[in-house]
Design an enzyme around this catalytic site. Structure first.
Site, PDB file in Angstrom:
ATOM      1  N   GLU A   1      -5.248  -8.725   1.069  1.00  0.00           N
ATOM      2  CA  GLU A   1      -5.925  -8.348   2.321  1.00  0.00           C
ATOM      3  C   GLU A   1      -7.387  -8.078   2.053  1.00  0.00           C
ATOM      4  OE1 GLU A   1      -4.352  -4.946   4.498  1.00  0.00           O
ATOM      5  OE2 GLU A   1      -2.313  -5.699   4.208  1.00  0.00           O
TER       6      GLU A   1
ATOM      7  N   GLU B   1       0.797  -1.232   0.000  1.00  0.00           N
ATOM      8  CA  GLU B   1       0.000   0.000   0.000  1.00  0.00           C
ATOM      9  C   GLU B   1       0.830   1.283   0.000  1.00  0.00           C
ATOM     10  OE1 GLU B   1      -2.962  -0.072   3.035  1.00  0.00           O
ATOM     11  OE2 GLU B   1      -3.864  -1.911   2.303  1.00  0.00           O
TER      12      GLU B   1
HETATM   13  C1  GCO Z   1      -3.370  -2.034   5.287  1.00  0.00           C
HETATM   14  C2  GCO Z   1      -2.649  -2.574   6.172  1.00  0.00           C
HETATM   15  C3  GCO Z   1      -3.079  -3.152   7.427  1.00  0.00           C
HETATM   16  C4  GCO Z   1      -4.231  -2.534   8.149  1.00  0.00           C
HETATM   17  C5  GCO Z   1      -5.549  -2.919   7.526  1.00  0.00           C
HETATM   18  C6  GCO Z   1      -6.738  -2.347   8.230  1.00  0.00           C
HETATM   19  O1  GCO Z   1      -2.702  -2.654   4.391  1.00  0.00           O
HETATM   20  O2  GCO Z   1      -4.035  -1.056   5.336  1.00  0.00           O
HETATM   21  O3  GCO Z   1      -1.973  -3.575   5.483  1.00  0.00           O
HETATM   22  O4  GCO Z   1      -1.895  -2.962   8.093  1.00  0.00           O
HETATM   23  O5  GCO Z   1      -4.203  -2.958   9.438  1.00  0.00           O
HETATM   24  O6  GCO Z   1      -5.603  -2.477   6.226  1.00  0.00           O
HETATM   25  O7  GCO Z   1      -6.747  -0.966   8.201  1.00  0.00           O
END
Ligand code: GCO
Length: 452
Positions: A353, A170
């Site tokens: 994710e 990200e």
């Molecule tokens: C994200 C992150 C996570 C966060 C999840 C929830 O990639 O944003 O990888 O670290 O915890 O997204 O906000």
């Protein structure tokens, strides 16, 4: 809702589809003494930055409990574990390898392999060494080259025991939240800072990719991007244009350089001072082919035009929300995947994710998180729908294995399919974790019965 089900003919019920769980270093590891400081240590120490005033010093004590945690992951029956490496744990300030820190990850990867799991490694999940931030962090082009050296060190240590490497997680969050709005570490602000940081992050991705390819030719190499689909608040041309600018600014800014070697047209709305310094050859480095694209998805966002011909976020009204205040929008997930597939020639996709924070309660040793199970059910079906519409999706990772440090919200939000009692460090599989495990296991049974 105690079960996660998919249509009987779903490709996601074949054993070729990879199911996993994901975490990141700073969010779970603890053991701050075993590494150098990172930008999140500094950020957490500043008053008012983290909602509950907490930090990552202890977190889930994963460095101490990693063997037990691997047993836990294995007990869920998943095929893969996505973890991230802490750059300040494995590299000393002089650029040499911290052997003890690297040993932790070598051991972790080895036990995962003994448990027959595929290992997905992310090199950068936001924990930049503080000494690099002191020299400008991602605003300093040199950081991209430091990242390249760090990537080579990890590749030398872990090699192709790692099934898939991701350079960055990200970059939107690192650049926009970290250097443009300042709600994440290092807390810098300004459009120019955000855009410049983004460019150096993407450059770092490309430079690291060259090392990874050379040192680990048998692993898969890619990057993980997050997307929130952008919707117009009304049918007016102004709102539609606002949603388009938002999409280019927040989403395409990170994908288009990788795929098309250029930034989206929204760059022309920026002043010269706000634009990144793009040196000759940068876009070629950034746009080298990747083997897979990791996509993180949580929710959609609605926009309206403002008086500056730019976009404002319109908060959700009357729609179901997670504990983050995020709308629950599985249809937007399918839409995102199909739209990206139509717009670009993408490599295979992993959903790296997806998940939800909910207001969990541990009662008599159980967390009956029907709402999270429902979230997984609808979102996995949304992925299935995208596959049916022709998108090449190879796997899905639940965020997250266990409750952990949720950045600026500290420990106040729980994303885990496993509950963590932060006082005792006891892990308890939530009902959603059991439902996820059952889905994964039913797939194996189905395969066996299929070939009988
Ligand atoms: C994200 C992150 C996570 C966060 C999840 C929830 O990639 O944003 O990888 O670290 O915890 O997204 O906000």
């Amino acid at each position: 809702m105690h079960k996660i089900t998919l249509p009987a003919n779903s490709l996601m019920l074949s054993k070729d589809f990879v199911y996993g769980v994901a975490t990141s270093s700073f969010q779970i590891e603890g053991d701050r003494k075993g590494r150098l400081d990172c930008i999140w240590d500094t950020f957490c120490s500043q008053p008012g930055t983290i909602e509950d005033g907490s930090n990552g010093d202890i977190a889930c004590k994963h460095v101490e409990y990693y063997l037990q945690d691997v047993e836990l992951i294995s007990s869920l029956g998943v095929d893969a574990y996505r973890l991230s490496i802490s750059w300040p744990r494995v590299m000393n300030e002089d650029g040499s390898v911290n052997e003890l820190g690297m040993r932790f990850y070598i051991n972790l990867v080895d036990v995962l392999l003994q448990r027959k799991m595929k290992v997905f490694v992310t090199l950068y999940h936001w924990d930049l060494p503080q000494h690099l931030e002191d020299k400008g962090g991602w605003l300093n082009r040199d950081t991209a080259y430091a990242f390249q050296r760090y990537a080579a060190a990890v590749a030398n240590a872990l090699g192709d025991k790692v099934h898939a490497y991701a350079t960055l997680n990200e970059p939107f969050c690192s650049a926009y939240l970290g250097y443009e709005t300042g709600i994440h570490a290092p807390g810098k602000t300004g459009v120019g800072n955000g855009r410049k940081a983004a460019h150096h992050l993407l450059l770092a991705h490309g430079l690291a990719l060259q090392e990874l390819r050379q040192l680990c030719p048998n692993s898969q190499h890619g990057i993980v991007l997050n997307f929130s689909t952008c919707h117009a608040n009304t049918d007016t041309e102004q709102d539609k244009q606002a949603a388009k600018w938002a999409d280019e600014y927040h989403n395409q800014w990170y994908l288009k350089p990788l795929m098309d070697a250029c930034y989206p047209s929204v760059i022309e709305k920026l002043s010269n001072e706000e634009r990144p310094d793009i040196l000759e050859g940068d876009m070629e480095i950034i746009s080298q082919p990747i083997d897979y694209l990791g996509i993180n998805f949580y929710t959609r966002t609605v926009y309206e035009a403002n008086e500056k011909n730019w976009f404002n976020v319109v908060p959700p009204v009357d729609t179901p929300l997670t504990a983050m205040g995020w709308e629950i929008t599985p249809d937007a997930f399918t839409e995102l995947l199909v739209d990206l597939h139509n717009e670009y020639t993408l490599p295979p996709i992993y959903i790296t994710e997806n998940g939800a924070a909910m207001n969990d309660e541990l009662i008599d040793g159980e967390v009956k998180d029907d709402d999270r199970t429902e979230y997984f059910h609808t979102h996995l079906n949304a992925v299935n729908e995208a596959i049916e519409q022709g998108v090449d999706i190879k796997g899905y990772f639940a965020w997250s294995l266990m409750d952990n440090f949720e950045w600026a919200l500290g420990y106040s939000k729980r994303f885990g399919i496993v509950h963590v009692d932060y006082e005792t460090q006891k892990r308890t599989i939530k009902q959603s974790g059991n439902a996820y495990a059952e889905l994964v296991k039913s797939r194996i049974n189905r395969y066996i019965s299929g070939i009988k």
